[in-house]
Structure formats: C-alpha cells, structure tokens
Scaffold this motif. Sequence first.
Motif, PDB file in Angstrom:
ATOM      1  N   THR A  47     -15.012  18.305  14.379  1.00  0.00           N
ATOM      2  CA  THR A  47     -15.594  19.483  15.031  1.00  0.00           C
ATOM      3  C   THR A  47     -17.107  19.353  15.208  1.00  0.00           C
ATOM      4  N   PRO A  48     -17.904  19.110  14.161  1.00  0.00           N
ATOM      5  CA  PRO A  48     -19.350  18.985  14.372  1.00  0.00           C
ATOM      6  C   PRO A  48     -19.730  17.780  15.217  1.00  0.00           C
ATOM      7  N   ILE A  49     -18.959  16.684  15.043  1.00  0.00           N
ATOM      8  CA  ILE A  49     -19.272  15.496  15.853  1.00  0.00           C
ATOM      9  C   ILE A  49     -19.054  15.792  17.326  1.00  0.00           C
ATOM     10  N   THR A  50     -17.926  16.448  17.619  1.00  0.00           N
ATOM     11  CA  THR A  50     -17.632  16.785  19.024  1.00  0.00           C
ATOM     12  C   THR A  50     -18.668  17.749  19.580  1.00  0.00           C
ATOM     13  N   THR A  51     -19.028  18.751  18.745  1.00  0.00           N
ATOM     14  CA  THR A  51     -20.017  19.741  19.186  1.00  0.00           C
ATOM     15  C   THR A  51     -21.379  19.096  19.426  1.00  0.00           C
ATOM     16  N   ALA A  52     -21.816  18.246  18.512  1.00  0.00           N
ATOM     17  CA  ALA A  52     -23.111  17.569  18.666  1.00  0.00           C
ATOM     18  C   ALA A  52     -23.097  16.638  19.870  1.00  0.00           C
ATOM     19  N   SER A  53     -21.994  15.941  20.054  1.00  0.00           N
ATOM     20  CA  SER A  53     -21.880  15.035  21.214  1.00  0.00           C
ATOM     21  C   SER A  53     -21.940  15.806  22.524  1.00  0.00           C
TER      22      SER A  53
END
Length: 508
Positions: free
Chosen positions: A301-307
């Motif tokens: 979730t955070p990786i996708t959001t940051a990306s």
Amino acid sequence: MKNVKSNFVVYFITVVIVVTIAIQLFWNIKNYEENKQILLNDVQTAFEKSVANYYELDIKDDYVIFINQDTTQSESDFFEQVIKSDVFKEEISKRKMKATNKPIKTKPNLTVSYDVTADSLPSSHNDLMKNKVQTKIKTHNKNLKTRILKGIKNFDSITNLKNKKNIISFATVRDSIDFLLVSKSFDNQLKDKDIKLSYTIEHYRSNALFDHYKNDSNSILPLKIKSNSKYLPKNEELVVRFSNPKYVLFKYSLAGILLSLILSLSVISCLLYLVQIIRKQKKIDAIKNDLISNITHEFKTPITTASAALEGVKFFNNEKDLDKTNRYIEISQNQLKKLEILVEKFLETAYLENEQLQLEKQRENIVTLLYELVDTFAKSNPNKIFTFETNHDSILLDIDLFHFENAISNLIDNAVKHGGDAIKINLDKIHDELKISVSDNGNGIKKKNLSYIFDKFFREAQGNIHTVKGFGIGLFYTKKIIEKHGGNIQVECSPALTTFSIYFNDTK
C-alpha cells in the motif's frame, strides 16, 4: 494436501501408540506367566530339598547298617555278636521310645536285612523278629570290629548291593511323616529364596489323602506341586498346595515392568512430542502464510501510494505547479515514513526476542503521558467514547518514554480495532503498587485464544478471515516492554468486557 498428510501422520502415530501399549501389555502378561513358572520351580526345589533333608538328616537314625571289618570272623558269629552288642540294643531302644512317645497312627515297623550261613539263619532270624534280645548278655563293644553307618543314602546303597555278606542293615518304617520337621526345613528353604507363602502339605497313600498339615488355615491355595523324591515309599505322594504370592511375582517382574514402563513412556512421549511439533508446525505455517499475506498488503500500500505520487510529479505536473509537487512529495514522504515504522517494528521485535534491546529510562509523569495518549486517540476516533480515570494527579515512574508510550498505545489501539464503542483507561496507585488498565466493551477474546494472545504473530480471526489488518506483534511487543520495565501484564475477558491490566510493584 498438507492437512491430509499431517492428519495421516497423527493417525499413524495414534495407531503406533495403541500398538505399543498392546505389545507391552502382552509382554508383561507373558512375563508374569514366566515368573509364575519360575516361582513354581523355586517352590518345587525348596520342597524337594526339605523332603530330602527330612529323610537324609532328620530321621537318619531310622536307617542303621553294621559292616563286619573282621575278615576272619564267620558270618554267623558276626550276626550273633551284633545283635547282642550294646550298640544294637541302644538302637532298638531308641525305636521303641520313638514308637511310644510319638503320636502316630501305628508303631514303626522294624525291617532287618542280613546275609549269614544257613545254619545260623533260623535261630538268629527268629530271635530278631520276635524282638527277644537277651538284655542279660553283655558284649564289650571294644571287641566288636564293626563299622556302623546311618542314613537312608547308605541304606539304599547297601540294599542295592548284590553281595551283602558280613552286612546287617535295619530301618524303622514310619506309617506317617513328621510334618513339623518337613515344614521347618521348607520354611528355611523358602526364606533363603525370599519367598513367603501360606501352604498345606498333604500326604497321599494309594491316591487317598492320609494326613495333612496347614501353616495358615484361612488362606486360599490355588497352586500345587508334587514331590518327586526318590525316598518316598511306593504308592505314596507328598503334595504342597500354596497361595499365589502377588508380592513375590511382582518382585520377580519388577525389573521387566520398570523397563517396559520406561520404554513405553519414552516411545509415547516421543510420539506425543512429535504430534505437538506437527501441530505447532501447522500453526507456524498458518501464521507464516498469514504474515506474508499481511506484510505484502501493508508494504504494498505505501509503496504503491508513494510510486503513484512520484509518477504524478513526473508525468502529470507539466505546468510546474509547486504546490502540487510539494503535495505529491509529502504523500511520498508519509508513505515512506510508514514503511520505516513497519520495518522498525520488525527490527524491534527481533531485538526483543534476542534480549538485545536496551532501554533508556528517565523519570516521567505517566499521568500526563496517559492523558495525552487518550486525548490523541479520542480525536482520531470520534465515533468511540474514551474515559480516563486516575486516583493521583502525578505519578512518577522510571521508563523509556518511546517504548513505554508505544506499549500503552498498542493496548489502546487494540481496544479501538477489536473493541466496542466504549474504551476506558484507569491509572491507580495504592501504596507501592501501580496498576494501568485498558478496558473495552467489545465481543471479547475467545477463551481458547487467551493463552496465545501474547504470542508473536498471533492474530484472532473470525472463522478463516482476519477482519482487522495487522502483524500480530503489538501485544507481543507490549508484553516484552512491560516486562523489561519490571512489570507484568494480564488479560481478563468476559462477554461484556475485556481488560488488559499492567502491574508495577515497589513504585516510590
């Protein structure tokens, strides 16, 4: 498929345990029967020895042999000299005394065998059989060159000789057996073998009971042996009936029973331990799979959001809007911060398990700390009702502020996620004991899960579904931190209320 295999292993182990117990029972029963036969053999040996001692030692005087050692003396002179000797008269007197003093059914019969010449035989034989010994005749024993032997062994040996010249032998034939002598010898033989029995000795003649002796009239005597002594007259038997000595049989079987018990317990313990390992492994596999799935979700979730935010800066900000760029960067930073916190949680858990985490304690007012935590959670969860109560305005405690705050936050966060609408935090100090409790009116914790609630990676599920996301390390972390501060944590659960309580002693 894994469940089928593991269940098969459990079933197989169960069968092995049952078979092991059955084999050990069979072996012990067989061992009991063998020891019973050993006991019978020991009793048989003891009885044979007691019968032999009776004939060879106790009544050896009943069998007397006179052997002429004067080769120059005629047979008739030897015979006449023997029956007129003081020794012969003394032996005859003994037998008369035994016959009158002993309460037996008939008097002992005197049997005499000898070899003499035909001329001397009639008068000598008649004198002896009529028991007309001339008591007035005195023969000096020092002139009697005769060897005297006693005992049934010598008597049997002489009887079996073909040439019995110059030999006179006689024996007292008893109608009954002196049971007291046999019993005394039998008891001594049993004592030497460390066997204690209640028994009856029975004397049979022509298969009919002639006489018997009991050393205990109240005992049940299920076992029986018969003497095979060669000294017993024809058509006579001596039988011993005796009790079944469970103590003796148990003593005989003790080593085998202990060995069997140790082997059985060892095998069963190993198999049960194996079952426990299999179940534990199944549980670990389930936790691992759940953890991997959860980590994947939490990290993704955070990786996708940051990306997505970084792609927005790169591809969707052609107008070079600084505010939009800063907003995208802030989103990315927040997500990366979240990732950092997740990683820190795993690292701290590893440190806690390896006892490598060092606390940096300082004196803090935990009343203020708890008030601020409750206020923060109340603002972020307006749909919940938070209550904080304390009996002191200020309570100072040596704590590591960062870790202690996280530990209490985990309890409140756990109440928010799993509890009901009302969450209550209490801080009480009575004398030197400090108690912090966090309660909620949710559905509670299942009783079967209470013993696992503080285990690492454990999460309570509804059916096969975890309704709340997490890693299952919050309560594990809280327990370890509280223990490192010298306290302990407990959980109490009822259908209407779940309470986590932290206790500290010697707080001054």
